[in-house]
Design a protein around this motif. Structure first.
Motif, PDB file in Angstrom:
ATOM      1  N   UNK A  84      47.872  41.842  53.624  1.00  0.00           N
ATOM      2  CA  UNK A  84      46.978  43.000  53.834  1.00  0.00           C
ATOM      3  C   UNK A  84      46.648  43.759  52.550  1.00  0.00           C
ATOM      4  N   UNK A  85      47.648  43.985  51.698  1.00  0.00           N
ATOM      5  CA  UNK A  85      47.381  44.773  50.494  1.00  0.00           C
ATOM      6  C   UNK A  85      46.489  43.996  49.527  1.00  0.00           C
ATOM      7  N   UNK A  86      46.660  42.686  49.458  1.00  0.00           N
ATOM      8  CA  UNK A  86      45.792  41.858  48.629  1.00  0.00           C
ATOM      9  C   UNK A  86      44.355  41.936  49.135  1.00  0.00           C
ATOM     10  N   UNK A  87      44.193  41.952  50.453  1.00  0.00           N
ATOM     11  CA  UNK A  87      42.854  42.077  51.020  1.00  0.00           C
ATOM     12  C   UNK A  87      42.196  43.389  50.591  1.00  0.00           C
ATOM     13  N   UNK A  88      42.979  44.465  50.589  1.00  0.00           N
ATOM     14  CA  UNK A  88      42.410  45.773  50.206  1.00  0.00           C
ATOM     15  C   UNK A  88      42.011  45.786  48.729  1.00  0.00           C
ATOM     16  N   UNK A  89      42.794  45.111  47.884  1.00  0.00           N
ATOM     17  CA  UNK A  89      42.435  45.048  46.476  1.00  0.00           C
ATOM     18  C   UNK A  89      41.160  44.227  46.299  1.00  0.00           C
ATOM     19  N   UNK A  90      41.051  43.137  47.027  1.00  0.00           N
ATOM     20  CA  UNK A  90      39.840  42.315  46.946  1.00  0.00           C
ATOM     21  C   UNK A  90      38.623  43.112  47.408  1.00  0.00           C
ATOM     22  N   UNK A  91      38.793  43.911  48.451  1.00  0.00           N
ATOM     23  CA  UNK A  91      37.657  44.711  48.933  1.00  0.00           C
ATOM     24  C   UNK A  91      37.295  45.806  47.917  1.00  0.00           C
ATOM     25  N   UNK A  92      38.305  46.391  47.265  1.00  0.00           N
ATOM     26  CA  UNK A  92      38.035  47.410  46.247  1.00  0.00           C
ATOM     27  C   UNK A  92      37.155  46.828  45.146  1.00  0.00           C
ATOM     28  N   UNK A  93      37.448  45.586  44.750  1.00  0.00           N
ATOM     29  CA  UNK A  93      36.637  44.942  43.717  1.00  0.00           C
ATOM     30  C   UNK A  93      35.283  44.529  44.266  1.00  0.00           C
ATOM     31  N   UNK A  94      35.272  43.986  45.471  1.00  0.00           N
ATOM     32  CA  UNK A  94      34.024  43.487  46.072  1.00  0.00           C
ATOM     33  C   UNK A  94      33.004  44.605  46.281  1.00  0.00           C
ATOM     34  N   UNK A  95      33.465  45.766  46.676  1.00  0.00           N
ATOM     35  CA  UNK A  95      32.555  46.878  46.945  1.00  0.00           C
ATOM     36  C   UNK A  95      32.017  47.524  45.677  1.00  0.00           C
ATOM     37  N   UNK A  96      32.622  47.192  44.539  1.00  0.00           N
ATOM     38  CA  UNK A  96      32.150  47.763  43.281  1.00  0.00           C
ATOM     39  C   UNK A  96      32.301  49.268  43.224  1.00  0.00           C
ATOM     40  N   UNK A  97      33.415  49.771  43.745  1.00  0.00           N
ATOM     41  CA  UNK A  97      33.657  51.221  43.740  1.00  0.00           C
ATOM     42  C   UNK A  97      33.705  51.717  42.306  1.00  0.00           C
ATOM     43  N   UNK A  98      32.905  52.699  41.992  1.00  0.00           N
ATOM     44  CA  UNK A  98      32.792  53.184  40.618  1.00  0.00           C
ATOM     45  C   UNK A  98      34.005  54.021  40.229  1.00  0.00           C
ATOM     46  N   UNK A  99      34.572  53.695  39.090  1.00  0.00           N
ATOM     47  CA  UNK A  99      35.617  54.532  38.507  1.00  0.00           C
ATOM     48  C   UNK A  99      34.981  55.675  37.723  1.00  0.00           C
ATOM     49  N   UNK A 100      34.048  55.337  36.854  1.00  0.00           N
ATOM     50  CA  UNK A 100      33.266  56.312  36.099  1.00  0.00           C
ATOM     51  C   UNK A 100      31.967  55.621  35.718  1.00  0.00           C
ATOM     52  N   UNK A 101      30.886  56.400  35.715  1.00  0.00           N
ATOM     53  CA  UNK A 101      29.578  55.804  35.475  1.00  0.00           C
ATOM     54  C   UNK A 101      29.509  55.063  34.152  1.00  0.00           C
TER      55      UNK A 101
END
Length: 864
Positions: free
Chosen positions: A366-383
């Motif tokens: 499950x935690x690996x899935x969440x990390x993959x989704x964090x990368x897949x969604x392209x959540x911005x850290x800073x512009x």
């Protein structure tokens, strides 16, 4: 002497504002009284949810008469100067001024101003309304019909009444009469909203406190806290439980009630499968309640909680407890749903496979899935710094490199002696665990629990990691890599946690430094000072000797620069090694263009000149700001970030100074040690002559002189720069050893002799006196010269060996042996001999003294 009682009663003040507001009231009133010429013996503030109270004792009844002289211009000054003087002195005519004479300055005007004292009541009547109108609430409001008028009163909640009495204990106090927006001061207040709604007439503070107590109002916030804490402990003990204390919640709850009544509620035991942190935060955040645990088991919670009511209910609080229990159950039901959802598979696993492959993730976890989704969604850290996924990639790479360096620390693995094979296995495991922990470090940002309770970031990552069978060190690092959160917070001590914590903080610092988002004055929106102090504490308190400049310089290449159209990022070397390539990506299309030339300089990014890039050079220059240059070299473009590491290292030094000063270290010793590491060493003092950096050949991809990993430092230069001060632990130990040396008579005398030598050298160098390139023993004329020369050679050698072994106490001991030879030299030898060669040789000998002590500290920076 008279006492002053002031109460400002309003609707409920938010609990978080009460303590500061009461302190602001005390400061503003007492400062105003003193400024008006009054004095007082003591002042104390009080607060409840509905009132701010101030008790001032021993206030003078009247301010003193004041007589002052205001000096004016000369009697022959122009009319404009005279008129300005009249306005300043408050005179209507120059005839009202006096003329004074001065033997040197001649005649000039002086205004003799007499100001009679004022009654305290008059001062208070003017001061309190002004204070109320200027009160610094974080948020305030207007209310009623008067709110439509310009300049109407603003208060945190509608102000309802003002009590203001003044007088000595032996007489009946008077009401200080004034009005604020239709609210007239008086001697009438009200008690508890429900238990005692009738008006109460008060005289002075003791009378006021007693009557409020009778009206179900406990004025003292500290006493309310003590009542809540004691009753909560007693109720828990009676039920066979133990209170889980929470000072922050206790402070908040004490600001929600005027008459605290502690009650116990409960919820179904099935909810205890939720992690204790989630239960505690759910109940705390939503119901302001305390949780309990079984007295025999400190690791788990019970299904009973404690709430604080503001009334004494006729049924003993049964309905209140039931009502709170219903709300707690609803909140825990949501929390249980979040907890179970986070352990289930995500619905879009097929779309996450590219991200999983990039990070080496197992999509069955499950935690690996969440990390993959964090990368897949392209959540911005800073512009300007890219996405969270890209940041995790940088942190993972840096954590692995730091783990490699940590594994080479002497006796790092618990001080145990390990065989070469065992040591290699431990080192490999540390690198692997560090990378794994860094990859999963931000995964819990995609969990439901952290989405609802951001405060649990890290803590939930640790729990989910343990549930999916991660190594305990990996799981611990997911929580501990955020530490320390402040100067009093604990630091990570597990090797994996240390590696990830350092990588996370260094990435933050290097990234924001690169885009010129540095702290300015009191502004530090990205908590960069805290991050730097965290690096300092982790290294120093764990006894880790690590050159952070190398990590900074290497990490510069990994930073992703996001502009309006593209980013620049260094790729990994292709299979087979040999060459590192640069990619240029557009933010929208993310299409990759690989350069055909290798990058020989780690601190440079090389761009292939395409039409699209050429059009964006101006945007790139603007984005990167000061400290970056876009240089045109033939048909290639180089992005120079050479200034970055040394600038950031100076920031670390500033944080280290703050840390050491808080620990009681002398500021001059810190400056002396830092100055020694950054002072260039001349060839006469044993250093190498600086050599000129040879030009970089763009076409061939290399330079004759290999570039250093640190911008501005070249392998053939004999210059000691700030990089020599990048081992923060070494600096701390030098400061400690130097302080111990200077506490002795030998150290004090050595300091005096060394400073004398430095002063003579400075004076002669200023005059242009020749100094020999090296000391020539053949020119010695006195025994003291030979003795000092031999002592310096021995001390310099021993100190250098001790410094190499990081034994700074031994280095100081070696230097302390110079005390007697230095003293004898100055007693027996005249440095400025008439013979030019002898004088130059003796000055060179003094230079050797400075060089020997300069291995540890610049003694000229030390006071005394």
């Amino acid at each position: 002497m008279p006492d002053l009682l002031l109460e400002l009663r309003s609707e409920e003040i938010p609990a978080r504002m009460q303590r500061k507001a009461a302190g602001d009231l005390r400061k503003m009133i007492t400062d105003g009284l003193v400024e008006a010429g009054l004095t007082y013996e003591a002042a104390r503030e009080y607060w409840t949810p509905r009132r701010l109270t101030l008790d001032i004792r021993g206030l003078t009844a009247r301010s003193k008469d004041v007589r002052e002289e205001i000096k004016g211009p000369s009697t022959s000054a122009p009319e404009q100067a005279v008129q300005g003087f009249l306005r300043k002195a408050g005179l209507s005519d120059i005839a009202e001024a006096h003329v004074h004479s001065d033997p040197k300055k001649g005649d000039f005007y002086v205004a003799h101003i007499s100001k009679p004292g004022r009654a305290a009541e008059e001062i208070i009547a003017a001061l309190v309304p002004a204070t109320i109108r200027a009160f610094p609430w974080p948020k305030s409001m207007r209310w009623g019909k008067a709110s439509a008028k310009p300049g109407s009163l603003r208060w945190v909640r509608p102000l309802q009444s003002i009590v203001c009495t003044f007088g000595p204990e032996t007489e009946e106090p008077v009401v200080v009469d004034f009005e604020v927006d239709g609210i007239r001061s008086g001697n009438v207040t009200w008690g508890h909203r429900f238990h005692a709604p009738a008006a109460i007439t008060v005289r002075r503070f003791e009378d006021y406190v007693g009557k409020l107590e009778a009206a179900k109002v406990v004025l003292d916030a500290e006493r309310r806290k003590q009542i809540i804490l004691t009753d909560a402990k007693n109720l828990s003990f009676a039920a066979g439980l133990e209170l889980v204390e929470d000072e922050g919640l206790l402070e908040e709850v004490s600001g929600l009630v005027e008459w605290p009544v502690v009650l116990m509620g409960e919820f179904e035991a099935d909810y205890l499968q939720i992690p204790a942190e989630v239960i505690r935060l759910t109940i705390r955040a939503n119901q302001k309640c305390f949780v309990t645990r079984p007295a025999s088991d400190g690791d788990t919670l019970s299904n009973h909680f404690l709430l604080t009511s503001n009334i004494e209910a006729t049924d003993g609080g049964a309905d209140i407890s039931r009502g709170n229990g219903k709300v707690v159950r609803a909140r825990l039901s949501d929390a249980l749903y979040f907890w179970k959802t986070d352990q289930a598979d995500l619905p879009d696993l097929d779309t996450l496979k590219p991200s999983a492959e990039k990070f080496g993730l197992d999509l069955k976890k499950p935690l690996d899935q969440r990390m993959a989704r964090l990368d897949h969604l392209g959540v911005t850290f800073h512009a300007k710094l890219g996405t969270q996924g890209e940041r995790v990639e940088r942190i993972a790479r840096l954590a692995e490199e730091i783990a490699e360096q940590l594994s080479k620390q002497p006796n790092f693995f618990n001080g145990e002696f390990l065989s070469p094979d065992d040591l290699a296995r431990e080192q490999q495991a540390l690198r692997q665990h560090s990378r794994r922990a860094a990859v999963l470090a931000k995964a819990d940002l995609q969990t439901e629990v952290v989405g609802e309770f951001p405060e649990l970031q890290g803590a939930m990552g640790r729990k989910y990691a343990l549930l999916q069978g991660e190594h305990p060190s990996v799981a611990a690092a997911l929580e501990e890599h955020y530490k320390p959160q402040g100067p009093s917070d604990s630091i990570p001590t597990d090797p994996v946690s240390i590696a990830v914590a350092l990588a996370d903080k260094l990435d933050t610092l290097v990234g924001f430094w690169a885009i010129d988002e540095k702290p300015t004055g009191s502004k530090d929106p990205y908590a960069l000072r805290r991050a730097a102090l965290g690096v300092v504490r982790i290294l120093v308190e764990n006894g880790i000797s690590l050159g952070i400049s190398t990590d900074i310089a290497k990490h510069v290449d990994s930073i992703v620069f996001w502009g309006g159209a593209f980013l620049v990022q260094k790729d990994q070397s292709p299979p087979g090694g040999g060459r590192s390539y640069l990619s240029v990506q557009t933010k929208g299309m993310l299409n990759r263009i690989s350069s055909s030339l290798p990058i020989a300089m780690p601190q440079h990014a090389l761009l292939k000149e395409e039409d699209s890039i050429r059009r964006r050079i101006g945007s790139l220059t603007s984005l990167l700001g000061e400290g970056f240059q876009v240089l045109q070299l033939d048909h290639k473009t180089i992005l120079d970030v050479g200034v970055l590491p040394s600038d950031l290292l100076s920031f670390f030094h500033d944080r280290l100074k703050v840390y050491l000063r808080d620990k009681g270290a002398r500021h001059d010793l810190i400056d002396a040690v830092l100055a020694a590491g950054s002072r260039p060493v001349s060839p006469a003092e044993g250093g190498m002559a600086p050599q000129r950096q040879q030009p970089y050949d763009v076409e061939s991809g290399h330079s004759v002189t290999p570039p250093s990993a640190l911008p501005g430092l070249f392998p053939t230069r004999g210059e000691i720069s700030q990089s020599q001060n990048d081992d923060l632990l070494s600096i701390v130990r030098k400061v400690e050893a130097l302080g111990s040396l200077l506490d002795t008579d030998a150290g004090k005398n050595l300091l005096a002799g060394t400073k004398r030598a430095a002063n003579i050298l400075a004076a002669e160098e200023k005059k242009g006196t020749a100094v020999a390139d090296a000391v020539d023993p053949a020119l010695f004329r006195l025994l003291a010269e030979t003795t000092l020369f031999d002592a310096v050679n021995l001390a310099e050698s021993k100190a250098a060996q001790a410094i190499q072994a990081q034994d700074f106490s031994a280095a100081m001991t070696a230097l302390s042996a110079l005390r007697e030879p230095v003293d004898s030299f100055f007693e027996d030898v005249l440095v400025n001999d008439e013979d030019v060669a002898i004088r130059a040789n003796r000055l060179a000998l003094l230079q050797r003294i400075r060089a020997a002590t300069g291995q540890v500290a610049d003694f000229s920076k030390i006071a005394g």
